[in-house]
Design a protein around this motif. Structure first.
Motif, PDB file in Angstrom:
ATOM      1  N   SER A  65       1.093  -1.099   0.098  1.00 32.65           N
ATOM      2  CA  SER A  65       0.458   0.312  -0.231  1.00 32.65           C
ATOM      3  C   SER A  65       0.882   1.177  -0.557  1.00 32.65           C
ATOM      4  O   SER A  65       2.345   1.270   0.122  1.00 32.65           O
ATOM      5  N   GLU A  66       0.095   2.399  -0.150  1.00 33.11           N
ATOM      6  CA  GLU A  66       0.981   4.177  -0.301  1.00 33.11           C
ATOM      7  C   GLU A  66       1.713   3.830   0.899  1.00 33.11           C
ATOM      8  O   GLU A  66       2.687   4.351   1.113  1.00 33.11           O
ATOM      9  N   ALA A  67       1.167   3.897   2.299  1.00 37.83           N
ATOM     10  CA  ALA A  67       1.465   3.745   3.368  1.00 37.83           C
ATOM     11  C   ALA A  67       2.173   2.825   3.800  1.00 37.83           C
ATOM     12  O   ALA A  67       3.180   3.398   4.013  1.00 37.83           O
ATOM     13  N   GLU A  68       2.516   1.563   3.186  1.00 38.26           N
ATOM     14  CA  GLU A  68       3.885   0.972   3.476  1.00 38.26           C
ATOM     15  C   GLU A  68       4.884   1.125   2.922  1.00 38.26           C
ATOM     16  O   GLU A  68       6.238   1.108   3.504  1.00 38.26           O
ATOM     17  N   VAL A  69       4.810   1.347   1.703  1.00 37.75           N
ATOM     18  CA  VAL A  69       5.261   2.282   0.938  1.00 37.75           C
ATOM     19  C   VAL A  69       6.373   3.060   1.645  1.00 37.75           C
ATOM     20  O   VAL A  69       7.381   3.575   1.500  1.00 37.75           O
ATOM     21  N   GLN A  70       5.999   3.920   1.513  1.00 43.81           N
ATOM     22  CA  GLN A  70       6.369   5.182   2.704  1.00 43.81           C
ATOM     23  C   GLN A  70       6.882   5.257   3.775  1.00 43.81           C
ATOM     24  O   GLN A  70       8.608   5.602   3.571  1.00 43.81           O
ATOM     25  N   GLN A  71       6.249   4.000   4.448  1.00 40.05           N
ATOM     26  CA  GLN A  71       7.235   3.410   5.812  1.00 40.05           C
ATOM     27  C   GLN A  71       8.745   3.167   5.678  1.00 40.05           C
ATOM     28  O   GLN A  71       9.390   3.518   5.413  1.00 40.05           O
ATOM     29  N   ALA A 129      12.469   4.353   6.289  1.00 41.82           N
ATOM     30  CA  ALA A 129      13.432   3.033   6.797  1.00 41.82           C
ATOM     31  C   ALA A 129      14.858   3.223   6.402  1.00 41.82           C
ATOM     32  O   ALA A 129      16.020   3.601   6.534  1.00 41.82           O
ATOM     33  N   ILE A 130      14.534   2.851   4.885  1.00 42.40           N
ATOM     34  CA  ILE A 130      16.137   2.974   4.421  1.00 42.40           C
ATOM     35  C   ILE A 130      16.570   3.972   3.470  1.00 42.40           C
ATOM     36  O   ILE A 130      17.791   4.726   3.706  1.00 42.40           O
ATOM     37  N   VAL A 131      15.449   5.514   3.607  1.00 40.36           N
ATOM     38  CA  VAL A 131      16.514   7.017   4.065  1.00 40.36           C
ATOM     39  C   VAL A 131      17.590   7.160   4.983  1.00 40.36           C
ATOM     40  O   VAL A 131      18.298   7.445   5.168  1.00 40.36           O
ATOM     41  N   ALA A 132      16.421   6.606   5.870  1.00 36.23           N
ATOM     42  CA  ALA A 132      17.365   6.802   7.653  1.00 36.23           C
ATOM     43  C   ALA A 132      18.244   5.934   7.518  1.00 36.23           C
ATOM     44  O   ALA A 132      19.240   6.195   8.135  1.00 36.23           O
ATOM     45  N   GLU A 133      18.064   4.847   6.711  1.00 35.78           N
ATOM     46  CA  GLU A 133      19.780   3.794   7.421  1.00 35.78           C
ATOM     47  C   GLU A 133      20.815   4.445   6.383  1.00 35.78           C
ATOM     48  O   GLU A 133      22.155   3.753   6.946  1.00 35.78           O
ATOM     49  N   LEU A 134      20.007   5.251   4.687  1.00 32.48           N
ATOM     50  CA  LEU A 134      21.840   5.217   4.201  1.00 32.48           C
ATOM     51  C   LEU A 134      22.440   6.508   5.356  1.00 32.48           C
ATOM     52  O   LEU A 134      23.467   7.001   4.809  1.00 32.48           O
ATOM     53  N   GLY A 135      21.675   7.184   5.848  1.00 33.22           N
ATOM     54  CA  GLY A 135      21.789   9.095   6.132  1.00 33.22           C
ATOM     55  C   GLY A 135      21.825   9.488   4.756  1.00 33.22           C
ATOM     56  O   GLY A 135      21.791  10.642   5.189  1.00 33.22           O
ATOM     57  N   LYS A 176      20.725   7.617  -5.379  1.00 37.85           N
ATOM     58  CA  LYS A 176      21.604   6.221  -3.700  1.00 37.85           C
ATOM     59  C   LYS A 176      20.283   5.424  -3.406  1.00 37.85           C
ATOM     60  O   LYS A 176      20.775   4.210  -2.545  1.00 37.85           O
ATOM     61  N   VAL A 177      19.129   6.104  -2.898  1.00 35.27           N
ATOM     62  CA  VAL A 177      18.001   6.005  -1.789  1.00 35.27           C
ATOM     63  C   VAL A 177      17.135   4.953  -3.365  1.00 35.27           C
ATOM     64  O   VAL A 177      17.454   4.200  -3.093  1.00 35.27           O
ATOM     65  N   ALA A 193       7.964   8.676  -5.832  1.00 32.28           N
ATOM     66  CA  ALA A 193       7.277   9.597  -5.174  1.00 32.28           C
ATOM     67  C   ALA A 193       7.700   9.773  -3.425  1.00 32.28           C
ATOM     68  O   ALA A 193       7.652  11.029  -3.034  1.00 32.28           O
ATOM     69  N   ALA A 194       7.433   8.891  -3.109  1.00 32.19           N
ATOM     70  CA  ALA A 194       8.086   8.794  -2.251  1.00 32.19           C
ATOM     71  C   ALA A 194       9.156   9.018  -1.656  1.00 32.19           C
ATOM     72  O   ALA A 194       9.871   9.284  -0.781  1.00 32.19           O
ATOM     73  N   VAL A 195      10.346   8.542  -2.055  1.00 34.27           N
ATOM     74  CA  VAL A 195      11.948   8.773  -2.342  1.00 34.27           C
ATOM     75  C   VAL A 195      11.562  10.751  -2.352  1.00 34.27           C
ATOM     76  O   VAL A 195      12.657  11.170  -1.730  1.00 34.27           O
ATOM     77  N   LYS A 196      11.589  11.159  -3.209  1.00 36.16           N
ATOM     78  CA  LYS A 196      10.756  12.763  -3.458  1.00 36.16           C
ATOM     79  C   LYS A 196      10.819  13.083  -2.572  1.00 36.16           C
ATOM     80  O   LYS A 196      11.354  14.271  -2.059  1.00 36.16           O
ATOM     81  N   ALA A 197       9.892  12.900  -1.962  1.00 40.69           N
ATOM     82  CA  ALA A 197       8.738  13.627  -0.178  1.00 40.69           C
ATOM     83  C   ALA A 197       9.829  13.196   0.437  1.00 40.69           C
ATOM     84  O   ALA A 197      10.169  14.478   1.753  1.00 40.69           O
ATOM     85  N   ALA A 198       9.903  12.477   0.881  1.00 33.83           N
ATOM     86  CA  ALA A 198      11.543  11.771   1.952  1.00 33.83           C
ATOM     87  C   ALA A 198      12.330  12.512   1.851  1.00 33.83           C
ATOM     88  O   ALA A 198      12.998  13.558   3.178  1.00 33.83           O
ATOM     89  N   LEU A 199      13.487  13.023   0.956  1.00 31.02           N
ATOM     90  CA  LEU A 199      14.138  13.681   0.345  1.00 31.02           C
ATOM     91  C   LEU A 199      14.002  15.103   0.081  1.00 31.02           C
ATOM     92  O   LEU A 199      15.213  15.685   0.824  1.00 31.02           O
ATOM     93  N   ALA A 200      12.848  15.555   0.190  1.00 30.52           N
ATOM     94  CA  ALA A 200      12.927  16.852   0.318  1.00 30.52           C
ATOM     95  C   ALA A 200      12.401  17.653   1.517  1.00 30.52           C
ATOM     96  O   ALA A 200      12.542  18.680   2.010  1.00 30.52           O
TER      97      ALA A 200
END
Length: 148
Positions: free
Chosen positions: A95-101, A105-111, A120-121, A140-147
């Motif tokens: 689901s969209e929520a699972e993708v965002q989670q 987690a991956i963004v935090a793990e990679l710093g 990289k992400v 879209a979730a990666v762009k939002a997380a990195l923004a």
């Protein structure tokens, strides 16, 4: 039963039922699989087959958009029918929520921070979520997380 065996069995079933639309779509999928095997001299596993199905589904979605934009609903309907047959070979999607989670987690793990780390992400996310999530949603979730 492997996904490849399942596709072969579905083709036989469609032949027996004289379901020409379904049969045509399954043959198209098998041709794409065979082409990949011959080109790369490999035997496809389930993950590689899911990637091929994903690619074919993306093509169908693009075609549907183009046909509807051009006013060719008959061709769009044909593509939608093929899309439905192909979608049956994909595993359950996140689901969209699972993708965002998962992305968080991956963004935090990679710093990772900022749009410069997008490549990289995306590499890490693609490796973990391939076949499990729609890559358009993931991007879209990666762009939002990195923004942030």
């Amino acid at each position: 039963m492997s996904l490849k065996d399942q596709i072969t069995e579905d083709m036989k079933t469609a032949m027996r039922a004289k379901d020409s639309e379904r049969l045509g779509t399954i043959r198209l999928l098998q041709a794409a699989m065979k082409q990949k095997e011959v080109d790369e001299r490999i035997v496809l596993d389930d993950a590689a087959i899911v990637a091929i199905v994903d690619k074919l589904i993306k093509q169908r979605k693009d075609s549907i958009t183009a046909f509807e934009g051009a006013g060719r609903q008959d061709l769009a309907d044909k593509e939608k029918a093929e899309l439905a047959v192909l979608a049956a070979y994909l595993p359950e999607r996140m689901s969209e929520a699972e993708v965002q989670q998962a992305v968080q987690a991956i963004v935090a793990e990679l710093g990772a921070s900022g749009p410069g780390d997008m490549g990289k992400v995306m590499g890490a996310v693609k490796a973990r979520l391939a076949g499990k999530a729609d890559m358009g949603l993931v991007s879209a979730a990666v762009k939002a997380a990195l923004a942030r």
